[in-house]
Write a protein that holds these residues in place. Sequence first.
Motif, PDB file in Angstrom:
ATOM      1  N   UNK A   1       0.791  -1.479  -0.089  1.00 20.16           N
ATOM      2  CA  UNK A   1       0.154  -0.035   0.085  1.00 20.16           C
ATOM      3  C   UNK A   1       0.868   1.274   0.101  1.00 20.16           C
ATOM      4  N   UNK A   2       2.157   1.202   0.225  1.00 21.88           N
ATOM      5  CA  UNK A   2       2.936   2.427   0.341  1.00 21.88           C
ATOM      6  C   UNK A   2       3.241   2.763  -0.957  1.00 21.88           C
ATOM      7  N   UNK A   3       3.583   4.229  -1.023  1.00 20.57           N
ATOM      8  CA  UNK A   3       3.739   4.952  -2.238  1.00 20.57           C
ATOM      9  C   UNK A   3       5.029   4.716  -3.059  1.00 20.57           C
ATOM     10  N   UNK A   4       4.998   4.383  -4.668  1.00 17.30           N
ATOM     11  CA  UNK A   4       6.053   3.802  -5.091  1.00 17.30           C
ATOM     12  C   UNK A   4       6.502   4.952  -6.291  1.00 17.30           C
ATOM     13  N   UNK A   5       7.560   5.047  -6.523  1.00 18.41           N
ATOM     14  CA  UNK A   5       8.184   5.951  -7.545  1.00 18.41           C
ATOM     15  C   UNK A   5       8.164   5.629  -8.974  1.00 18.41           C
ATOM     16  N   UNK A   6       7.348   6.130  -9.835  1.00 19.26           N
ATOM     17  CA  UNK A   6       6.961   5.727 -11.352  1.00 19.26           C
ATOM     18  C   UNK A   6       7.454   7.217 -11.759  1.00 19.26           C
ATOM     19  N   UNK A   7       8.021   6.609 -12.979  1.00 19.18           N
ATOM     20  CA  UNK A   7       8.418   7.674 -13.961  1.00 19.18           C
ATOM     21  C   UNK A   7       7.912   7.226 -15.322  1.00 19.18           C
ATOM     22  N   UNK A   8       7.327   8.182 -16.155  1.00 20.31           N
ATOM     23  CA  UNK A   8       6.767   7.805 -17.405  1.00 20.31           C
ATOM     24  C   UNK A   8       7.896   8.584 -18.469  1.00 20.31           C
ATOM     25  N   UNK A   9       8.273   7.667 -19.563  1.00 16.28           N
ATOM     26  CA  UNK A   9       9.287   8.229 -20.394  1.00 16.28           C
ATOM     27  C   UNK A   9       8.319   8.114 -21.832  1.00 16.28           C
ATOM     28  N   UNK A  10       8.703   9.154 -22.413  1.00 19.70           N
ATOM     29  CA  UNK A  10       8.031   9.354 -23.942  1.00 19.70           C
ATOM     30  C   UNK A  10       8.854   9.452 -24.900  1.00 19.70           C
ATOM     31  N   UNK A  11       8.738   9.070 -26.058  1.00 17.23           N
ATOM     32  CA  UNK A  11       9.699   9.536 -27.152  1.00 17.23           C
ATOM     33  C   UNK A  11       9.286   9.085 -28.502  1.00 17.23           C
ATOM     34  N   UNK A  12       9.659   9.426 -29.588  1.00 15.65           N
ATOM     35  CA  UNK A  12       9.228   8.894 -31.022  1.00 15.65           C
ATOM     36  C   UNK A  12      10.629   8.745 -31.755  1.00 15.65           C
ATOM     37  N   UNK A  13      10.465   7.830 -32.642  1.00 18.68           N
ATOM     38  CA  UNK A  13      11.394   7.326 -33.482  1.00 18.68           C
ATOM     39  C   UNK A  13      11.176   7.700 -34.944  1.00 18.68           C
ATOM     40  N   UNK A  14      11.757   8.275 -35.776  1.00 16.93           N
ATOM     41  CA  UNK A  14      11.546   8.917 -37.033  1.00 16.93           C
ATOM     42  C   UNK A  14      12.603   8.207 -38.042  1.00 16.93           C
TER      43      UNK A  14
END
Length: 737
Positions: A375-388
């Motif tokens: 139930x404890x809070x966990x650190x979560x990170x979102x990573x976004x990017x695009x390949x062209x």
Amino acid sequence: MNKSRGFLIPREVETPKELQLRVTPMELKFKDTMVGKVYRQSITVHNVGRSNQKIRFLEPVKPQFKLVFPSVDKEIASGLQMTAVVEYHPNKNENISDQLLIAVGNKAIEIPLIGLIPVCQLEIKPDVDFGTLVANSKVYSKEVKIINRGKAAGKFAALYQGQFPIVIFPTNGIVEPMSSKIIKVDFCADQPSLVNEVAKVSLQGHPDIFLNIRVRVVEQILELLNLSGNQKVECIHFGSAFFGTSKIEHALLYNNSPEPINWVAIIQNDSVGEELGTNTQQRTDVAINNLAFIRQIKNMDITTFISCVPNEGRLLPYQKTKITFCFSPKIITEGKKDYDPSHRQDYAVFLRFESVGSKDGFLRDNDSKTIKNEQLQKLELALTGSGLPVLVQFNSGNFLTFPTCSFGECSKISFNMENRSKSLPVMYRFRKTAHFRIRPERGSVDEGCMQKVTSSFIPHQIGVFKVKQFIDFIGPVADKNYQSLSLRPFYNIHLVFKGACKISNKKVVFQINPGISPIATNPTGQFLVKDLTTYKESAPVAMLQSALTTIHNHQSSKEAAEGVLVAFPNDRTASIRPGDPEKHFRTIFTKIPRHNYVDTEFAYTDSEILHKKAHDDYYRKYIDSLRNARLKKQAGKSKEDVYAYDSVDIGIYPTSGMKSPKLLQSNLEVMVPRLIQCNVKPYQLLCTRNIESKEAMALGRKVLKALKSFPSTFSEKRDCKLILTPKQIHQVIIERN
């Protein structure tokens, strides 16, 4: 001398101040007395008045107290003092009290006399402060000391009736005289809370004492901050990047808790909102028609294009460390080589930072049976990017044919190079190719712009040339440790150039003017190549034919010599060094020996030549001797000579009567399969999909042999000395049999 008892003479009791006397002490207390022993204490009377005073000591009533004084009556001058001694003779194991009277005229001073048996004197600090703790289901302990300063043993008892996980041990006991006893107060930090509880402690000879227990339990929080440290980071947008290039972002990982923490970064697979290589800008019907490609990219390994350095470590309380995130998109082909603007791959993944320790908690609720640690809070990170993809188009096509030209001439073709990408500029560089030249050789084309390029065909020989002109595209590429970028080629294409060089029809004739004017001359008197076509015969150039003359024939050249070489005029044009003295040359026409110039300042002398030759012969013989010895040794080996180490035969046959040594247990190597094979590279992230597959494989493997209590083999001892990293500890699986 008989002394008067205090109860026989009625007196009016006064204070020493009123009688202008100072008595020290005002009370005689005999502590920790035992039957059969004698205890003494002295009392001092000081006359602080201006006149002499006559005092009288009256003995105590009880016989256990006895006054030791040479005379009953005593006159004390002003400013002087006198001392008396009181003895205590206990005859019972009980407390006894009496009084000693000091009479001054009709007034008296009362001095209490108290005889006490040995008792306990228990002391305890009333506060237990755990400070700030982290809610990690660990048990913390504090020690409280109960001190007995008396000469008798004392009892104590402790009781806590609150709702928090607090345990006191021991709850009761006896403290020996002049000693101490430690009781432990245990607290389990299972959830964040502010604890201010009391425990009742009973000490013998004292009223009940309340022990204050204070704890502040906080969550073990990992925070991701920007480089300035003033704002939390929840998402990192890498933006667009060409396939094969990299982008780097930085952040600070902050341990906002009072305890050190071992942490590890893990990529979450199949999480809600995850996008892997899909084109979020294309229409829905197009995506539905390409489900096979979507299923293919769903099985790709995320850790190949997302990196986090470092991805494990240890943070001290309230410490920050710099984290580098690297995005390196890799192209996933659909079976075609030509890409269009729709071949865009968007990524949205989630990275979780976890503390290393127990994966599952042990404290559960009675009602919901849920694990509190989850139930404890966990650190979560979102990573976004695009390949062209790199989209470069040439208006002249990929095959260019240059006009035919002659040797020494050149032909040019100009074309436009267009960058069809609407998001990123492209840097290019044309490789050097023989017979072709590109201008500009390198440069940059902005998004949606065009660049005019001129290609020149400059042949250096005659023939038809068909070459591939490679074009390298340059961009930021991450190094091996994913912490810095450098501009390097990441992608290349090629154009096909074709050109031909033909033979020129003009004949080149050397212009020679020995002083005799030719038949056809121009106004300057020089012979021209274009005038040669009007004459079919030999060129009217004055040249002597040396073969028809006899001016070079010398009498000395008629004798033939063996081993003589013919010297050409230009055989030594590049150097003036002396020739080989063993070789003899003669000129091509006169046949006389050619002069061999020798520079004495640089040439070898005869002695130096002999010394050099002897030196070469010595090493040649040494190398030949080594080779002959090796060949002789190889040829001399045979089966009969395997055991012929000694020429004397003593009648012992090889391996006769010999036994193999006994093996000890320490020499036996037992190969036990590893539960988890940690083949993860140092800079490669962990992902939940790989961890789950390894865990299922490890739990399904049969246990061949139980673990030993003590290591016996060398490999077991070596493994016991290993210190696991946080990433390795996170992959350890403990399962009951």
